[in-house]
Design a protein around this motif. Structure first.
Motif, PDB file in Angstrom:
ATOM      1  N   PRO A  44       0.952  -1.198   0.038  1.00 25.06           N
ATOM      2  CA  PRO A  44       0.140   0.079  -0.127  1.00 25.06           C
ATOM      3  C   PRO A  44       0.709   1.095  -0.156  1.00 25.06           C
ATOM      4  N   ASP A  45       0.281   2.238  -0.477  1.00 24.49           N
ATOM      5  CA  ASP A  45       0.857   3.541  -0.389  1.00 24.49           C
ATOM      6  C   ASP A  45       0.826   4.302   0.790  1.00 24.49           C
ATOM      7  N   LEU A  46      -0.345   3.950   1.657  1.00 25.26           N
ATOM      8  CA  LEU A  46      -0.630   4.481   2.894  1.00 25.26           C
ATOM      9  C   LEU A  46      -1.264   3.569   3.817  1.00 25.26           C
ATOM     10  N   MET A  47      -0.908   3.355   5.191  1.00 25.48           N
ATOM     11  CA  MET A  47      -1.505   2.600   6.147  1.00 25.48           C
ATOM     12  C   MET A  47      -1.849   3.441   7.486  1.00 25.48           C
ATOM     13  N   LEU A  84     -10.603  10.216   9.567  1.00 24.51           N
ATOM     14  CA  LEU A  84      -9.979   9.318   8.558  1.00 24.51           C
ATOM     15  C   LEU A  84     -10.007  10.441   7.323  1.00 24.51           C
ATOM     16  N   ARG A  85     -11.032  11.274   7.003  1.00 21.59           N
ATOM     17  CA  ARG A  85     -11.060  12.465   6.303  1.00 21.59           C
ATOM     18  C   ARG A  85      -9.745  13.381   6.158  1.00 21.59           C
ATOM     19  N   HIS A  91      -2.887  13.534   2.672  1.00 23.38           N
ATOM     20  CA  HIS A  91      -1.840  12.706   1.782  1.00 23.38           C
ATOM     21  C   HIS A  91      -2.363  12.761   0.684  1.00 23.38           C
ATOM     22  N   THR A  92      -3.509  12.897   0.228  1.00 21.40           N
ATOM     23  CA  THR A  92      -3.871  13.336  -1.257  1.00 21.40           C
ATOM     24  C   THR A  92      -3.433  14.590  -1.687  1.00 21.40           C
ATOM     25  N   LEU A  93      -3.298  15.466  -0.814  1.00 16.73           N
ATOM     26  CA  LEU A  93      -2.822  16.955  -0.795  1.00 16.73           C
ATOM     27  C   LEU A  93      -1.269  16.921  -1.286  1.00 16.73           C
TER      28      LEU A  93
END
Length: 97
Positions: A44-47, A84-85, A91-93
């Motif tokens: 995964p990219d993120l855990m 979570l948001r 991380h998406t930014l």
């Protein structure tokens, strides 16, 4: 981006996946992992670890499985949608920048 979520609330599993989809992330959610995580985690990219609802044993096992991989790890004491948001936004930014 692929995301692994460890821990959390069983009744919110669908909400976790839906929120990840809003952020264009593929998510695997393990509320109560049974058996070995070795074959389940992948790369995964993120855990994201909701530590308030996760045993130390499972957390250590997961961390040892991703050791040496290029995976970001986030910890949150609460397993809320807001938590979570906030992690996904952060991380998406970073990936978009």
């Amino acid at each position: 981006m692929s995301v692994i979520i460890l821990g959390g609330n069983e009744c919110m599993e669908r909400q976790y996946k839906d929120l990840c989809k809003e952020y264009k992330c593929r998510a695997k959610v393990f509320i109560k992992p049974s058996g070995s995580l070795r074959n389940k985690l992948g790369n995964p990219d993120l855990m994201i670890c909701f530590t308030g609802a996760l045993s130390h044993k499972v957390l250590k096992c997961a961390q040892s499985e991703i050791k040496g991989k290029n995976t970001m790890v986030e910890h949150s004491r609460t397993a809320s949608i807001a938590a979570l948001r906030s992690i996904l936004e952060k991380h998406t930014l970073q990936q978009g920048a």
